[in-house]
Design a protein around this motif. Structure first.
Motif, PDB file in Angstrom:
ATOM      1  N   VAL A 269       0.842  -1.204   0.000  1.00  0.00           N
ATOM      2  CA  VAL A 269       0.000   0.000   0.000  1.00  0.00           C
ATOM      3  C   VAL A 269       0.874   1.251   0.000  1.00  0.00           C
ATOM      4  N   ALA A 270       1.918   1.249   0.825  1.00  0.00           N
ATOM      5  CA  ALA A 270       2.829   2.400   0.869  1.00  0.00           C
ATOM      6  C   ALA A 270       3.504   2.623  -0.480  1.00  0.00           C
ATOM      7  N   GLY A 271       3.673   1.548  -1.233  1.00  0.00           N
ATOM      8  CA  GLY A 271       4.270   1.633  -2.560  1.00  0.00           C
ATOM      9  C   GLY A 271       3.268   1.973  -3.657  1.00  0.00           C
ATOM     10  N   GLY A 272       2.030   2.253  -3.257  1.00  0.00           N
ATOM     11  CA  GLY A 272       1.011   2.655  -4.225  1.00  0.00           C
ATOM     12  C   GLY A 272       0.286   1.508  -4.899  1.00  0.00           C
ATOM     13  N   ARG A 273       0.447   0.310  -4.388  1.00  0.00           N
ATOM     14  CA  ARG A 273      -0.206  -0.851  -4.994  1.00  0.00           C
ATOM     15  C   ARG A 273      -1.561  -1.117  -4.368  1.00  0.00           C
ATOM     16  N   THR A 274      -2.492  -1.584  -5.160  1.00  0.00           N
ATOM     17  CA  THR A 274      -3.773  -2.035  -4.650  1.00  0.00           C
ATOM     18  C   THR A 274      -3.555  -3.404  -4.015  1.00  0.00           C
ATOM     19  N   THR A 275      -4.112  -3.600  -2.839  1.00  0.00           N
ATOM     20  CA  THR A 275      -3.863  -4.832  -2.090  1.00  0.00           C
ATOM     21  C   THR A 275      -5.187  -5.452  -1.667  1.00  0.00           C
ATOM     22  N   PHE A 276      -5.318  -6.750  -1.871  1.00  0.00           N
ATOM     23  CA  PHE A 276      -6.525  -7.492  -1.525  1.00  0.00           C
ATOM     24  C   PHE A 276      -6.172  -8.507  -0.456  1.00  0.00           C
ATOM     25  N   VAL A 277      -6.882  -8.443   0.676  1.00  0.00           N
ATOM     26  CA  VAL A 277      -6.662  -9.384   1.775  1.00  0.00           C
ATOM     27  C   VAL A 277      -7.990 -10.084   2.030  1.00  0.00           C
ATOM     28  N   ARG A 278      -7.958 -11.412   2.038  1.00  0.00           N
ATOM     29  CA  ARG A 278      -9.206 -12.167   2.195  1.00  0.00           C
ATOM     30  C   ARG A 278      -8.924 -13.470   2.919  1.00  0.00           C
ATOM     31  N   CYS A 279      -9.782 -13.803   3.866  1.00  0.00           N
ATOM     32  CA  CYS A 279      -9.757 -15.116   4.500  1.00  0.00           C
ATOM     33  C   CYS A 279     -11.036 -15.840   4.091  1.00  0.00           C
ATOM     34  N   HIS A 280     -11.327 -16.954   4.695  1.00  0.00           N
ATOM     35  CA  HIS A 280     -12.479 -17.764   4.291  1.00  0.00           C
ATOM     36  C   HIS A 280     -13.780 -16.968   4.299  1.00  0.00           C
ATOM     37  N   SER A 281     -14.094 -16.339   5.395  1.00  0.00           N
ATOM     38  CA  SER A 281     -15.338 -15.564   5.485  1.00  0.00           C
ATOM     39  C   SER A 281     -15.138 -14.073   5.260  1.00  0.00           C
ATOM     40  N   GLY A 282     -13.905 -13.623   5.381  1.00  0.00           N
ATOM     41  CA  GLY A 282     -13.609 -12.219   5.130  1.00  0.00           C
ATOM     42  C   GLY A 282     -13.878 -11.288   6.288  1.00  0.00           C
ATOM     43  N   TYR A 283     -13.939 -11.808   7.501  1.00  0.00           N
ATOM     44  CA  TYR A 283     -14.265 -10.952   8.628  1.00  0.00           C
ATOM     45  C   TYR A 283     -13.161 -10.847   9.674  1.00  0.00           C
ATOM     46  N   ASN A 284     -12.708 -11.946  10.226  1.00  0.00           N
ATOM     47  CA  ASN A 284     -11.806 -11.855  11.369  1.00  0.00           C
ATOM     48  C   ASN A 284     -10.329 -11.940  11.009  1.00  0.00           C
ATOM     49  N   ARG A 285      -9.904 -12.995  10.365  1.00  0.00           N
ATOM     50  CA  ARG A 285      -8.477 -13.101  10.049  1.00  0.00           C
ATOM     51  C   ARG A 285      -8.041 -12.025   9.070  1.00  0.00           C
ATOM     52  N   SER A 286      -8.826 -11.808   8.033  1.00  0.00           N
ATOM     53  CA  SER A 286      -8.463 -10.741   7.089  1.00  0.00           C
ATOM     54  C   SER A 286      -8.582  -9.378   7.769  1.00  0.00           C
ATOM     55  N   GLY A 287      -9.561  -9.215   8.651  1.00  0.00           N
ATOM     56  CA  GLY A 287      -9.681  -7.967   9.393  1.00  0.00           C
ATOM     57  C   GLY A 287      -8.473  -7.719  10.273  1.00  0.00           C
ATOM     58  N   LEU A 288      -7.974  -8.774  10.906  1.00  0.00           N
ATOM     59  CA  LEU A 288      -6.777  -8.672  11.735  1.00  0.00           C
ATOM     60  C   LEU A 288      -5.594  -8.196  10.903  1.00  0.00           C
ATOM     61  N   VAL A 289      -5.415  -8.794   9.741  1.00  0.00           N
ATOM     62  CA  VAL A 289      -4.295  -8.425   8.869  1.00  0.00           C
ATOM     63  C   VAL A 289      -4.434  -6.986   8.385  1.00  0.00           C
ATOM     64  N   VAL A 290      -5.631  -6.608   7.956  1.00  0.00           N
ATOM     65  CA  VAL A 290      -5.835  -5.256   7.426  1.00  0.00           C
ATOM     66  C   VAL A 290      -5.637  -4.211   8.519  1.00  0.00           C
ATOM     67  N   VAL A 291      -6.197  -4.447   9.698  1.00  0.00           N
ATOM     68  CA  VAL A 291      -6.015  -3.479  10.788  1.00  0.00           C
ATOM     69  C   VAL A 291      -4.536  -3.369  11.147  1.00  0.00           C
ATOM     70  N   GLN A 292      -3.843  -4.486  11.234  1.00  0.00           N
ATOM     71  CA  GLN A 292      -2.415  -4.430  11.558  1.00  0.00           C
ATOM     72  C   GLN A 292      -1.641  -3.705  10.465  1.00  0.00           C
ATOM     73  N   ALA A 293      -2.015  -3.902   9.212  1.00  0.00           N
ATOM     74  CA  ALA A 293      -1.362  -3.172   8.121  1.00  0.00           C
ATOM     75  C   ALA A 293      -1.606  -1.676   8.272  1.00  0.00           C
ATOM     76  N   LEU A 294      -2.829  -1.298   8.622  1.00  0.00           N
ATOM     77  CA  LEU A 294      -3.126   0.121   8.841  1.00  0.00           C
ATOM     78  C   LEU A 294      -2.322   0.679  10.016  1.00  0.00           C
ATOM     79  N   VAL A 295      -2.156  -0.115  11.061  1.00  0.00           N
ATOM     80  CA  VAL A 295      -1.328   0.301  12.198  1.00  0.00           C
ATOM     81  C   VAL A 295       0.115   0.499  11.738  1.00  0.00           C
ATOM     82  N   GLU A 296       0.609  -0.431  10.921  1.00  0.00           N
ATOM     83  CA  GLU A 296       1.969  -0.306  10.375  1.00  0.00           C
ATOM     84  C   GLU A 296       2.119   0.992   9.574  1.00  0.00           C
ATOM     85  N   LEU A 297       1.019   1.441   8.978  1.00  0.00           N
ATOM     86  CA  LEU A 297       1.027   2.667   8.173  1.00  0.00           C
ATOM     87  C   LEU A 297       0.764   3.917   9.016  1.00  0.00           C
TER      88      LEU A 297
END
Length: 84
Positions: free
Chosen positions: A12-40
């Protein structure tokens, strides 16, 4: 999770579109996305609200995952490792 979140944040910092998905798309992918936002540089609570607003109010509904994020994934990883 941390490695995936860091990779997503770098993309994301490099300007790329990024897709994060787990089986249902709620908890594991949410964990990854929130942590990525924290990293940013986002605040954990604001990042959780953003994911829930953009994805679904049910996103990241796992209280343990929210606690992991609030504690910090590095610390949560160490603490949960002590229980094994």
């Amino acid at each position: 999770m941390q490695q995936v979140a860091r990779a997503a944040a770098r993309a994301v910092a490099g300007g790329r579109t990024t897709f994060v998905r787990c089986h249902s798309g709620y908890n594991r992918s949410g964990l990854v996305v929130v942590q990525a936002l924290v990293e940013l540089g986002h605040d954990v609570d604001a990042a959780i609200r953003l994911v829930q607003e953009k994805r679904s109010p049910w996103a990241l509904n796992n209280a343990i995952f929210r606690d992991y994020l609030s504690t910090g994934l590095d610390v949560a990883y160490r603490l949960t490792g002590l229980q094994s």
